[in-house]
Structures are given as structure tokens and as C-alpha cells.
Design a protein around this motif. Structure first.
Motif, PDB file in Angstrom:
ATOM      1  N   LEU A 116       0.567  -0.988   0.584  1.00 53.73           N
ATOM      2  CA  LEU A 116       0.313   0.134  -0.138  1.00 53.73           C
ATOM      3  C   LEU A 116       0.638   0.724   0.270  1.00 53.73           C
ATOM      4  O   LEU A 116      -0.143   1.940  -0.053  1.00 53.73           O
ATOM      5  CB  LEU A 116      -1.189   0.057   0.775  1.00 53.73           C
ATOM      6  N   TYR A 117       2.334   0.886   0.275  1.00 51.93           N
ATOM      7  CA  TYR A 117       2.665   2.776   0.535  1.00 51.93           C
ATOM      8  C   TYR A 117       4.159   2.213  -0.727  1.00 51.93           C
ATOM      9  O   TYR A 117       4.789   1.167  -0.685  1.00 51.93           O
ATOM     10  CB  TYR A 117       3.263   2.548   2.252  1.00 51.93           C
ATOM     11  N   ALA A 176      -7.983  -2.266   7.273  1.00 45.26           N
ATOM     12  CA  ALA A 176      -8.115  -3.344   7.488  1.00 45.26           C
ATOM     13  C   ALA A 176      -9.170  -3.258   7.277  1.00 45.26           C
ATOM     14  O   ALA A 176     -10.122  -4.440   6.668  1.00 45.26           O
ATOM     15  CB  ALA A 176      -7.441  -4.050   8.707  1.00 45.26           C
ATOM     16  N   THR A 177     -10.142  -2.095   7.814  1.00 45.64           N
ATOM     17  CA  THR A 177     -11.815  -2.367   7.998  1.00 45.64           C
ATOM     18  C   THR A 177     -12.080  -2.051   6.005  1.00 45.64           C
ATOM     19  O   THR A 177     -12.995  -2.538   5.569  1.00 45.64           O
ATOM     20  CB  THR A 177     -12.266  -1.193   7.996  1.00 45.64           C
ATOM     21  N   HIS A 178     -10.808  -0.705   5.319  1.00 39.54           N
ATOM     22  CA  HIS A 178     -11.221  -0.718   3.798  1.00 39.54           C
ATOM     23  C   HIS A 178     -10.742  -2.626   3.147  1.00 39.54           C
ATOM     24  O   HIS A 178     -11.346  -2.609   2.497  1.00 39.54           O
ATOM     25  CB  HIS A 178     -10.574   0.316   3.570  1.00 39.54           C
ATOM     26  N   LEU A 179     -10.190  -3.047   3.114  1.00 35.80           N
ATOM     27  CA  LEU A 179      -9.388  -4.377   2.777  1.00 35.80           C
ATOM     28  C   LEU A 179     -10.766  -5.516   3.206  1.00 35.80           C
ATOM     29  O   LEU A 179     -11.215  -6.059   2.603  1.00 35.80           O
ATOM     30  CB  LEU A 179      -7.947  -4.857   3.455  1.00 35.80           C
ATOM     31  N   ALA A 180     -11.290  -5.198   3.914  1.00 33.33           N
ATOM     32  CA  ALA A 180     -11.631  -6.543   4.334  1.00 33.33           C
ATOM     33  C   ALA A 180     -13.020  -5.724   3.370  1.00 33.33           C
ATOM     34  O   ALA A 180     -13.978  -6.754   2.779  1.00 33.33           O
ATOM     35  CB  ALA A 180     -12.869  -6.159   5.783  1.00 33.33           C
ATOM     36  N   ALA A 181     -13.938  -4.483   2.839  1.00 25.09           N
ATOM     37  CA  ALA A 181     -14.689  -4.802   2.400  1.00 25.09           C
ATOM     38  C   ALA A 181     -14.381  -4.577   0.690  1.00 25.09           C
ATOM     39  O   ALA A 181     -15.156  -5.447   0.230  1.00 25.09           O
ATOM     40  CB  ALA A 181     -15.166  -3.148   2.595  1.00 25.09           C
ATOM     41  N   GLU A 182     -13.385  -4.130   0.343  1.00 28.38           N
ATOM     42  CA  GLU A 182     -12.510  -5.082  -0.796  1.00 28.38           C
ATOM     43  C   GLU A 182     -12.784  -6.072  -1.073  1.00 28.38           C
ATOM     44  O   GLU A 182     -13.490  -7.135  -2.059  1.00 28.38           O
ATOM     45  CB  GLU A 182     -11.030  -4.313  -1.211  1.00 28.38           C
ATOM     46  N   SER A 319       1.449 -16.215   4.778  1.00 28.34           N
ATOM     47  CA  SER A 319       0.442 -16.869   3.646  1.00 28.34           C
ATOM     48  C   SER A 319      -0.574 -15.455   3.913  1.00 28.34           C
ATOM     49  O   SER A 319      -1.537 -15.187   3.006  1.00 28.34           O
ATOM     50  CB  SER A 319      -0.140 -17.584   4.612  1.00 28.34           C
ATOM     51  N   GLU A 320      -0.866 -14.691   4.976  1.00 29.36           N
ATOM     52  CA  GLU A 320      -1.381 -13.670   4.797  1.00 29.36           C
ATOM     53  C   GLU A 320      -1.051 -12.370   3.763  1.00 29.36           C
ATOM     54  O   GLU A 320      -1.551 -11.919   2.991  1.00 29.36           O
ATOM     55  CB  GLU A 320      -1.604 -12.887   6.167  1.00 29.36           C
ATOM     56  N   ARG A 321       0.538 -12.449   4.048  1.00 25.48           N
ATOM     57  CA  ARG A 321       0.934 -11.462   2.376  1.00 25.48           C
ATOM     58  C   ARG A 321       0.393 -11.629   1.021  1.00 25.48           C
ATOM     59  O   ARG A 321      -0.124 -10.952   0.544  1.00 25.48           O
ATOM     60  CB  ARG A 321       2.765 -11.663   3.057  1.00 25.48           C
ATOM     61  N   VAL A 322       0.414 -13.381   1.100  1.00 20.43           N
ATOM     62  CA  VAL A 322      -0.151 -12.907  -0.128  1.00 20.43           C
ATOM     63  C   VAL A 322      -1.945 -13.028  -0.085  1.00 20.43           C
ATOM     64  O   VAL A 322      -1.603 -12.607  -1.930  1.00 20.43           O
ATOM     65  CB  VAL A 322       0.426 -15.359  -0.559  1.00 20.43           C
ATOM     66  N   ARG A 323      -2.063 -13.664   0.333  1.00 18.38           N
ATOM     67  CA  ARG A 323      -3.603 -12.797  -0.011  1.00 18.38           C
ATOM     68  C   ARG A 323      -4.199 -11.708  -0.122  1.00 18.38           C
ATOM     69  O   ARG A 323      -4.820 -11.288  -0.533  1.00 18.38           O
ATOM     70  CB  ARG A 323      -4.066 -14.297   1.926  1.00 18.38           C
ATOM     71  N   TRP A 324      -3.813 -10.897   1.039  1.00 13.84           N
ATOM     72  CA  TRP A 324      -3.926  -9.425   0.850  1.00 13.84           C
ATOM     73  C   TRP A 324      -3.217  -8.524  -0.392  1.00 13.84           C
ATOM     74  O   TRP A 324      -3.925  -8.073  -1.361  1.00 13.84           O
ATOM     75  CB  TRP A 324      -3.107  -9.035   2.032  1.00 13.84           C
ATOM     76  N   LYS A 325      -1.846  -9.374  -0.842  1.00 15.58           N
ATOM     77  CA  LYS A 325      -1.302  -9.190  -1.872  1.00 15.58           C
ATOM     78  C   LYS A 325      -2.266  -8.358  -3.346  1.00 15.58           C
ATOM     79  O   LYS A 325      -2.021  -8.317  -4.098  1.00 15.58           O
ATOM     80  CB  LYS A 325       0.135  -9.224  -2.316  1.00 15.58           C
ATOM     81  N   GLY A 326      -2.825  -9.470  -2.831  1.00 16.81           N
ATOM     82  CA  GLY A 326      -4.228 -10.145  -4.869  1.00 16.81           C
ATOM     83  C   GLY A 326      -5.269  -9.252  -4.478  1.00 16.81           C
ATOM     84  O   GLY A 326      -5.223  -8.104  -5.510  1.00 16.81           O
ATOM     85  N   THR A 327      -5.970  -9.374  -3.530  1.00 18.67           N
ATOM     86  CA  THR A 327      -6.739  -7.900  -2.963  1.00 18.67           C
ATOM     87  C   THR A 327      -6.085  -7.133  -3.165  1.00 18.67           C
ATOM     88  O   THR A 327      -7.141  -6.253  -4.057  1.00 18.67           O
ATOM     89  CB  THR A 327      -7.842  -8.558  -1.744  1.00 18.67           C
ATOM     90  N   ILE A 328      -5.693  -6.457  -2.532  1.00 14.94           N
ATOM     91  CA  ILE A 328      -5.242  -5.226  -3.153  1.00 14.94           C
ATOM     92  C   ILE A 328      -4.361  -5.093  -4.631  1.00 14.94           C
ATOM     93  O   ILE A 328      -4.692  -4.132  -4.979  1.00 14.94           O
ATOM     94  CB  ILE A 328      -3.834  -4.532  -1.680  1.00 14.94           C
ATOM     95  N   GLU A 329      -3.935  -5.409  -4.818  1.00 14.93           N
ATOM     96  CA  GLU A 329      -3.927  -5.411  -6.607  1.00 14.93           C
ATOM     97  C   GLU A 329      -5.288  -5.805  -7.576  1.00 14.93           C
ATOM     98  O   GLU A 329      -5.303  -5.092  -8.089  1.00 14.93           O
ATOM     99  CB  GLU A 329      -2.981  -6.224  -7.054  1.00 14.93           C
ATOM    100  N   ARG A 330      -6.323  -5.983  -6.626  1.00 14.74           N
ATOM    101  CA  ARG A 330      -7.456  -6.438  -7.542  1.00 14.74           C
ATOM    102  C   ARG A 330      -7.557  -4.941  -6.667  1.00 14.74           C
ATOM    103  O   ARG A 330      -8.672  -4.603  -8.212  1.00 14.74           O
ATOM    104  CB  ARG A 330      -8.152  -7.368  -7.081  1.00 14.74           C
ATOM    105  N   SER A 331      -8.163  -4.777  -5.863  1.00 17.88           N
ATOM    106  CA  SER A 331      -8.566  -3.844  -5.737  1.00 17.88           C
ATOM    107  C   SER A 331      -8.347  -2.172  -6.526  1.00 17.88           C
ATOM    108  O   SER A 331      -8.975  -0.864  -6.370  1.00 17.88           O
ATOM    109  CB  SER A 331      -9.009  -3.570  -4.236  1.00 17.88           C
TER     110      SER A 331
END
Length: 336
Positions: A116-117, A176-182, A319-331
Motif C-alpha cells: 500500500l505504501y 484493514a476495514t477498507h481491505l475487508a470491504a474490498e 500466507s497473509e502477505r500472499v492473500r492480501w497482496k492479491g486483494t490489494i492489487e485487484r482493488s
């Protein structure tokens, strides 16, 4: 009995010192973990990436109190809020790895902020060693009590029938509240209008007032309003139901198992901290998380003990890094 414990500690520390010496060039660090059991010879600084009074601060002071009163390790909490926790994390990454600087690491600082940064001056995987997990806290899918939907299924149907109408509040871009929504939008095939706030408090205020329609915040921010009937919880975003809200289904029970979102916090030392120090803390924290006073304190701030040792926690964080990387990139979420 006390002498026996001291002898056992000397043996553990001695083994750790030998292991560190075997890595080459780290003899000075090994001396920090004295084989005579003198560690810790001074207070340990626990760097907390949040302001006094917040969840991270409360958790940090719980650790400090328990370590001091039950395990004889004096801990001083140092609050370093700012930049989504990056300021605190950078300070800890640059600290001497001698066992006297510890970081309270979060999902943000250890898993998502790097995506994100731009231009972070630390690498969470390279610069830290996990000690032990502390707490998990699932997001809650919460809506205004006057909303025309009573379940996740009805929410999704309404959102698909009224594209762009529902506004989802978050505690800020990249939180995290934003990413959960995404994540939920991606898995449910819906699209909300994102309204970022400067923290959870103003977001919940506007949700109560009807200026926004829903949020994916934590029990610490929403539980009282849900229990008081001012907000309606549609789902717990974690793997299990909340004891405080036994009637509210999990997001998997609501039909979206891949939309689970749970925040977590744990302890990290700077990389190359003597293994014996890491092991000592790992053992003490594991014991602390079974103490009733600790469990009750976590429940008061909307969390549950997360009992993962150093190796387990390290694998989970990766595993969390891998998971959220995809969510952030898609959003397309970003902070910079």
C-alpha cells in the motif's frame, strides 16, 4: 525450585548463545544472552504502532504487565503512532538486535502495508523474526438498523439490484476495514461506494446517523452499538461465531467462505536477535495466553487469543502477505 528454574534458564540461554556464535560474526550478540542467566539485565522496550488508549496500546500494556508480574521481565511501552504503523516498524527494524527492543506487529505493518505504501525503508520478512502471535479479532459486517436487509444474502441481492447506491465506511484508505470491504465485494460480486474516514469513531458515527450504509469494522468499535440495538450485525468475518454475538453467523455460514477477514497482532524481534531470547519470549507468551486474566483482557477489547508459536506464526504471516497482496492489487487500493 527457584534455583532449578535458574539452572534451566542458564542451559537454554547457553544453547542459544552457542547457536548464535555458530552463525559467524555474531559473537557480540551472543554475549547479550549471557550464559549465566543474566538476561534481561535491563528493561525491554516494546514499541507499539498506535497512540495511548487504542487497541494496540491496550494489548501492549497487557503484555508489559504480564511479563513484569509473572515472568520477571520488565517491559516499557513506547508508543510510536503514525503512517499506518510504519514509523514504529522502521524504528524497531533499525534497533540493535540484542533482545531489548520488541515490536507489536499488526496485520498492516507485517502483511499489507508493503503493498500500500511506496518506498518503505524496511522489509517485514527480512528485518524481523516472529516471536509469538497474541490476538485475533474478526471484522464484523455491520449495517444501519434501518437498512432494508436482514442478512448477507439480502444485502448482496440489494447491492446487485441497486449498483452504486450503498456506501461502505472504513477507518481510512488501506486500513484493514477498507481491505475487508474490498475482499467481500470481490467475492460477492458487488460494488459499494467507499467512504474513507480518519479512524473508526467518525465512521461509526456516520453509520449510526445513516450517512453511510455499512462497514466492516471490529467488535471493539461496533459491539456495544450492536448489543444496544443501534446497529445490526449481519456476519462475523472470522472462522467462528463471536461468544458475545452467538446469533450472528460467520461469513462462511452466510455463503462466502473465501471472504473471511480477521485482524491479528503479534510480537516480533529485529532479525538476528539471539535465538535463545526469542525462545524465552515465545515460551512466556504462550503461557501468558493461557492465563484467565489475559483471555478476559483480550475479550474486553474484542479479541481472542491467537496461540501460534514462532514457526507457526511466521508461516501464517507469510500466507497473509500472499492473500492480501492479491486483494490489494485487484482493488487498486493505495495510500501514497
Amino acid at each position: 525450585m527457584q534455583e532449578t528454574k535458574r539452572q534451566a534458564l542458564r542451559q537454554v540461554l547457553a544453547c542459544g548463545a552457542v547457536a548464535v556464535l555458530g552463525l559467524g560474526g555474531l559473537g557480540g550478540l551472543a554475549q547479550a544472552v549471557a550464559a549465566d542467566g543474566s538476561y534481561p539485565a535491563k528493561p525491554v522496550t516494546l514499541i507499539v504502532p498506535g497512540p495511548p488508549g487504542g487497541i494496540t496500546d491496550q494489548l501492549g500494556r497487557l503484555v508489559a504487565n504480564q511479563m513484569s508480574t509473572r515472568y520477571g521481565i520488565r517491559v516499557v511501552v513506547e508508543n510510536r503512532p503514525g503512517a499506518g504503523g510504519n514509523l514504529a516498524t522502521e524504528v524497531a527494524a533499525r534497533a540493535e538486535p540484542d533482545g531489548y527492543t520488541l515490536l507489536l506487529g499488526t496485520q498492516g505493518t507485517m502483511a499489507t502495508n508493503q503493498y500500500l505504501y511506496k518506498g518503505l525503508r524496511f522489509d517485514p520478512a527480512r528485518d524481523f523474526v516472529p516471536v509469538h502471535a497474541l490476538m485475533s479479532s474478526p471484522n464484523l459486517l455491520v449495517v444501519n438498523r434501518s437498512a432494508p436487509f436482514q442478512s448477507v444474502k439480502e444485502l448482496v441481492a440489494y447491492a446487485k439490484g441497486h449498483p452504486g447506491k450503498l456506501a461502505v465506511a472504513s477507518a481510512g484508505n488501506g486500513t484493514a476495514t477498507h481491505l475487508a470491504a474490498e475482499l467481500f465485494q470481490s467475492e460477492a460480486g458487488v460494488k459499494f461506494v467507499h467512504v474513507p474516514y480518519k479512524g473508526s469513531a467518525p465512521a461509526i458515527t456516520d453509520l449510526l446517523g445513516g450517512q453511510v450504509d455499512l462497514t466492516f469494522d471490529y467488535p471493539a468499535s461496533t459491539l456495544a452499538q450492536v448489543q444496544g440495538g443501534k446497529l445490526r450485525a449481519l456476519a462475523v468475518m472470522g472462522a467462528t461465531r463471536l461468544p458475545q454475538l452467538p446469533q450472528v453467523p460467520t461469513i462462511a455460514e452466510a455463503g462466502y467462505p473465501t471472504a473471511q477477514s480477521t485482524a491479528w497482532i503479534g510480537l516480533f524481534f529485529p532479525a538476528r536477535t539471539p535465538p535463545a531470547v526469542v525462545k524465552l519470549w515465545e515460551k512466556n507468551v504462550a503461557a501468558m495466553l493461557h492465563e484467565p486474566v489475559s483471555v478476559q483482557a483480550l475479550e474486553r477489547i474484542g479479541g481472542m487469543p491467537l496461540r501460534l508459536d514462532s514457526a507457526q506464526f511466521g508461516a501464517y504471516v507469510q500466507s497473509e502477505r500472499v492473500r492480501w497482496k492479491g486483494t490489494i492489487e485487484r482493488s487498486g487500493a493505495t495510500v501514497d
